[in-house]
Design an enzyme around this catalytic site. Structure first.
Site, PDB file in Angstrom:
ATOM      1  N   GLU A 127       0.858  -1.190   0.000  1.00  0.00           N
ATOM      2  CA  GLU A 127       0.000   0.000   0.000  1.00  0.00           C
ATOM      3  C   GLU A 127       0.891   1.236   0.000  1.00  0.00           C
ATOM      4  OE1 GLU A 127      -2.314   2.867  -0.151  1.00  0.00           O
ATOM      5  OE2 GLU A 127      -3.374   0.937  -0.119  1.00  0.00           O
ATOM      6  N   ASP A 154       5.061   1.394  -2.975  1.00  0.00           N
ATOM      7  CA  ASP A 154       4.372   1.370  -4.251  1.00  0.00           C
ATOM      8  C   ASP A 154       4.254  -0.074  -4.726  1.00  0.00           C
ATOM      9  OD1 ASP A 154       3.526   2.563  -6.948  1.00  0.00           O
ATOM     10  OD2 ASP A 154       5.311   1.401  -7.496  1.00  0.00           O
ATOM     11  N   ASP A 172      -5.693  -4.215  -6.833  1.00  0.00           N
ATOM     12  CA  ASP A 172      -6.854  -3.415  -6.426  1.00  0.00           C
ATOM     13  C   ASP A 172      -6.394  -2.051  -5.945  1.00  0.00           C
ATOM     14  OD1 ASP A 172      -9.505  -2.802  -5.918  1.00  0.00           O
ATOM     15  OD2 ASP A 172      -9.521  -3.726  -3.936  1.00  0.00           O
TER      16      ASP A 172
END
Length: 296
Positions: A127, A154, A172
């Site tokens: 995340e 990243d 996602d």
């Protein structure tokens, strides 16, 4: 992130979507029943957490943003958003995953779901926004352990530096408006394929063509990299889930539906995966000529 289709009650607001007066009134009623429990600025915009009746907590980017994630604090197996339920169809392709990678954490509903069913699996989440990780831990009951970790990195950087292969990789990661460009190119997908187990599956959450001008190009880019593609049109929402495999498999829909049903029974899932396999689930078996292959 989940976006409802045009003319239906919106989970939030998004460019190009217009809700009817009745839908707006219903949305206002739902909003009045929710309680703001946290709001903060972050590197990509405001993070908002609300609490609704029934013990549900919702993560958004902005007060009127689409629902990024919904969790039930006392039930890690609860999946509210349709696309998260649909994403679990990955287990029909890989019923016993040992290593799972999530690109994009959100509120942590999917990794917590997998952890509850696969306590011995290694689960990594990348995340980019450290504030999201902190909010998920403080307000959404996301819990790291020895075999489940969230990394403030990243997603592409994490994948390109990964030393392990993964049985399930879920893509996602969204900004407020789209999948980041560097997470949609053929170079990125080639890096994903390199860390995907030979019998693994990639699940990518995409916005459909009504919201995503690059939709056809994204499909074409997946086809440029992966050997076998299956697309699931999530009912009532604009989300499309791409299931990408590094090898061609002999999949017959009737047999696969039965296998998905049996997987649901064996695991004791709160929903039947076989119901996901209907008219909106199909193999992409013809060359995609629309759009273009996306490159760095």
């Amino acid at each position: 992130m989940e976006i409802l289709r045009r003319g239906m009650l919106l989970a939030g607001t998004a460019s190009g979507l217009v809700s009817s007066p009745a839908a707006k009134a219903t949305k206002a009623a739902l909003a009045s029943a929710s309680r703001l429990i946290h709001q903060q600025a972050s590197m990509f915009g405001p993070i908002v957490v609300t609490e609704e009746p029934g013990g549900l907590r919702t993560l958004r980017f902005g007060l009127d943003g689409p629902r990024q994630s919904v969790v039930k604090l006392n039930d890690p197996r609860y999946l509210e958003l349709r696309y998260t339920q649909a994403a679990i169809l990955a287990l029909a392709f890989v019923p016993s995953p040992q290593r799972i990678l999530m690109i994009g954490l959100g509120g942590g509903s999917l990794p917590m779901f997998f952890r509850s069913y696969y306590p011995q699996a290694l689960i990594d989440a990348a995340e980019i926004d450290p504030a999201i990780i902190e909010v998920a831990k403080r307000f959404l009951n996301f819990r790291e352990d020895e075999r489940m970790r969230a990394y403030a990195r990243d997603g592409r950087n994490f994948i390109e530096g990964a030393k392990l292969s993964y049985d399930i990789i879920m893509l996602d990661a969204f900004s407020a408006e789209a999948v980041p460009k560097h997470l949609s190119t053929t170079e990125f997908l080639q890096a994903v394929k390199k860390v995907l187990a030979v019998n693994g599956v990639v699940v990518a959450n995409l916005w459909g063509p009504a919201l995503n001008p690059l939709y056809d190009s994204m499909l074409r880019t997946f086809q440029d990299v992966f050997s076998d593609l299956y697309l699931l049109e999530v009912p009532e929402v604009e989300n499309r889930l791409m299931f990408a495999l590094p090898r061609r498999i002999d999949l017959r829909m009737a047999t696969f539906r039965e296998h998905a049903h049996n997987t649901s029974l064996v695991l004791g899932l709160p929903f039947d995966l076989a119901l996901m396999i209907g008219t909106g689930f199909y193999r992409i078996d013809k060359p995609i000529t629309k759009g273009r292959v996306l490159r760095d």
